[in-house]
Design an enzyme around this catalytic site. Structure first.
Site, PDB file in Angstrom:
ATOM      1  N   HIS A  72       0.851  -1.193   0.000  1.00 15.18           N
ATOM      2  CA  HIS A  72       0.000   0.000   0.000  1.00 15.18           C
ATOM      3  C   HIS A  72       0.886   1.242   0.000  1.00 15.18           C
ATOM      4  O   HIS A  72       1.682   1.447   0.914  1.00 15.18           O
ATOM      5  CB  HIS A  72      -0.904   0.010   1.237  1.00 15.18           C
ATOM      6  CG  HIS A  72      -2.021  -0.985   1.172  1.00 15.18           C
ATOM      7  ND1 HIS A  72      -3.058  -1.017   2.082  1.00 15.18           N
ATOM      8  CD2 HIS A  72      -2.283  -1.990   0.292  1.00 15.18           C
ATOM      9  CE1 HIS A  72      -3.893  -1.993   1.770  1.00 15.18           C
ATOM     10  NE2 HIS A  72      -3.433  -2.595   0.701  1.00 15.18           N
ATOM     11  N   TYR A 201      -9.791   5.174   6.988  1.00 16.83           N
ATOM     12  CA  TYR A 201     -10.137   5.557   8.354  1.00 16.83           C
ATOM     13  C   TYR A 201     -11.222   6.618   8.238  1.00 16.83           C
ATOM     14  O   TYR A 201     -10.998   7.672   7.647  1.00 16.83           O
ATOM     15  CB  TYR A 201      -8.929   6.150   9.082  1.00 16.83           C
ATOM     16  CG  TYR A 201      -7.826   5.165   9.390  1.00 16.83           C
ATOM     17  CD1 TYR A 201      -7.675   4.631  10.665  1.00 16.83           C
ATOM     18  CD2 TYR A 201      -6.913   4.773   8.411  1.00 16.83           C
ATOM     19  CE1 TYR A 201      -6.652   3.744  10.964  1.00 16.83           C
ATOM     20  CE2 TYR A 201      -5.897   3.874   8.692  1.00 16.83           C
ATOM     21  CZ  TYR A 201      -5.768   3.371   9.973  1.00 16.83           C
ATOM     22  OH  TYR A 201      -4.764   2.477  10.255  1.00 16.83           O
ATOM     23  N   PRO A 293      -5.385   0.307  18.342  1.00 17.66           N
ATOM     24  CA  PRO A 293      -5.034  -0.149  16.988  1.00 17.66           C
ATOM     25  C   PRO A 293      -5.146   0.912  15.906  1.00 17.66           C
ATOM     26  O   PRO A 293      -4.811   0.635  14.753  1.00 17.66           O
ATOM     27  CB  PRO A 293      -6.044  -1.278  16.743  1.00 17.66           C
ATOM     28  CG  PRO A 293      -7.215  -0.940  17.615  1.00 17.66           C
ATOM     29  CD  PRO A 293      -6.646  -0.287  18.839  1.00 17.66           C
ATOM     30  N   LYS A 297       0.131   0.048  15.029  1.00 19.27           N
ATOM     31  CA  LYS A 297       1.470  -0.024  15.601  1.00 19.27           C
ATOM     32  C   LYS A 297       1.723  -1.238  16.493  1.00 19.27           C
ATOM     33  O   LYS A 297       2.880  -1.499  16.856  1.00 19.27           O
ATOM     34  CB  LYS A 297       1.760   1.250  16.420  1.00 19.27           C
ATOM     35  CG  LYS A 297       1.870   2.512  15.585  1.00 19.27           C
ATOM     36  CD  LYS A 297       2.953   2.382  14.546  1.00 19.27           C
ATOM     37  CE  LYS A 297       2.992   3.561  13.589  1.00 19.27           C
ATOM     38  NZ  LYS A 297       3.816   3.286  12.399  1.00 19.27           N
ATOM     39  N   TYR A 392       3.267   6.660   9.951  1.00 18.22           N
ATOM     40  CA  TYR A 392       2.488   5.492   9.560  1.00 18.22           C
ATOM     41  C   TYR A 392       3.382   4.389   8.993  1.00 18.22           C
ATOM     42  O   TYR A 392       3.190   3.206   9.300  1.00 18.22           O
ATOM     43  CB  TYR A 392       1.418   5.880   8.538  1.00 18.22           C
ATOM     44  CG  TYR A 392       0.305   4.865   8.408  1.00 18.22           C
ATOM     45  CD1 TYR A 392      -0.728   4.822   9.338  1.00 18.22           C
ATOM     46  CD2 TYR A 392       0.282   3.946   7.363  1.00 18.22           C
ATOM     47  CE1 TYR A 392      -1.748   3.890   9.234  1.00 18.22           C
ATOM     48  CE2 TYR A 392      -0.736   3.005   7.252  1.00 18.22           C
ATOM     49  CZ  TYR A 392      -1.746   2.985   8.194  1.00 18.22           C
ATOM     50  OH  TYR A 392      -2.751   2.056   8.101  1.00 18.22           O
TER      51      TYR A 392
END
Length: 401
Positions: A72, A201, A293, A297, A392
């Protein structure tokens, strides 16, 4: 029984550490409370930082990941139907993340361990750690109704939040930090194609949602729910209906639904234990820290612990340099607290809070507007997007001195 390193816990952290140590010729035995099928049945995250991808290559277990995993290059944040894509590759110097389920990593590591003929002692009961402050620690446990003693030089506590390892450290020698969030995540796993090529998200007035995936045919979705909700209150139909209300409209329209394979409600918390090393006992992963979550991580922080401990033990056994032992906890905790902060930030930015007044006296509505303003800045500013992207994909692993 004797070994150089006793590893408590046969999940991905313990298995990865064992495989890496084996590659260096360092003998290790894993002691696990449950059976292998139970370990494989744990449904967990699947977004891997490049550091973890590199470790799996180093451990010689990356072949299937490279064939079946999905790279991704970006991640999406949706705010009340307005979609923002964070270009990871652009803002994190060409880095990306790998989508490959934790269950599959565990399966690959188990297969490699079995092929190498390495010992994993499943269904070990009443495990206790002894003399961890001495140069001759040992582990006792009951297996098949018989008592056993495993002598070793070091113990790696990879047995999770509820395991015995952290509790072995006396209360007056450890400090624990915790933040419990006032909501949970209702998760559903289904054999349906993902609704989007990359993770979404979603922050809405109805609450948070996450559209994730495990493969091109298996999806994982989450909804923010009150801690008072019960699993039996959520039918599959009710879950899909609510998810469609929280995803961007164009995504919801193309959402493929189906029966759940697994469904559960997980509370969210931030937790850190300091120090992560006590004598010749090292805490790894969830035994030392838990993150919400939201920032993906949890597994990645465990992997960075493994990377550091692997380097420490390699130096000890290969070079006889025991001074490296003292570096373990400080190096790990610097990365842990960075991951905790990012996960806390993502959780605060993307969720709705029902709490009334913050500790500084700020009312909830005002606090929500502060967070909305901050999130808008990060999503519309190149500098802000760079911060999200770098965090990220994960910061580089810190080397030993």
């Amino acid at each position: 029984m004797k070994t150089q390193v006793a590893i408590i816990g046969g999940g991905p952290s313990g298995l990865l550490l064992g495989q890496l140590l084996h590659k260096q010729g360092i003998d290790n035995i894993i002691v696990e409370r449950v059976n292998g099928d139970y370990v494989l049945g744990r449904i967990r995250a699947g977004i891997l930082e490049q550091g973890l991808v590199g470790l799996l290559h180093e451990a010689g277990v990356a072949e299937r990941m490279m064939q079946e995993g999905h790279v991704h290059d970006g991640v999406e944040l949706s705010i009340n139907d307005e979609r923002f894509r964070i270009d990871l590759k652009k803002y994190a110097d060409g880095s990306s993340v790998m989508c490959y389920g934790q269950t599959e990593i565990t399966r690959d590591l188990m297969a490699a361990r079995e092929a190498a003929g390495l010992a994993t002692l499943y269904e070990a009961e009443n495990t206790e750690l002894h003399d961890v402050k001495t140069d001759s620690p040992y582990v006792t446990f009951i297996k098949d109704g018989e008592p056993h003693r495993l002598e070793c030089q070091f113990i790696a506590g990879c047995d999770g939040f509820h395991g015995v390892s952290r509790k072995t450290i006396p209360d007056d020698s450890r400090k624990e930090f915790e933040r419990v969030y006032p909501f949970g995540w209702l998760g559903l796993l289904s054999d349906t194609p993902p609704c989007n090529e990359e993770l979404i998200y979603a922050k809405t007035d109805r609450g948070f949602a996450l559209a994730s995936q495990r493969s091109s045919t298996r999806s994982r979705y989450y909804l923010q729910v009150p801690l008072t909700d019960k699993l039996e209150e959520w039918s599959d139909d009710a879950f899909w209906a609510e998810l469609k209300k929280r995803l961007p409209a164009d995504v919801a329209e193309g959402l493929v639904t189906g029966p759940s394979i697994e469904k559960s409600i997980a509370p969210l918390r931030s937790f850190v234990c300091e120090p992560m090393q006590y004598g010749n006992l090292f805490l790894v992963g969830d035994a030392a820290h838990i993150v919400p979550p939201t920032g993906a991580k949890g597994l990645n922080l465990a992997a960075s612990d493994v990377a550091t401990l692997y380097k420490v033990l390699t130096r000890v056994f290969k070079e006889g340099d025991r001074s490296a032992i003292a570096q373990y906890s400080p190096i790990c905790l610097r990365r842990v607290w960075n991951g905790e902060r990012f996960s806390w930030w993502m959780t605060n930015m993307m969720h709705n809070f029902d709490e009334g007044v913050a500790k500084d006296g700020t009312d909830r509505d005002t606090q929500q507007r502060f967070m909305d303003s901050e999130l808008h800045y990060y999503l519309t500013s190149e500098a802000g997007q760079r911060v999200i992207a770098e965090q990220y994909v994960g910061l580089p692993y810190e080397e030993l001195a």
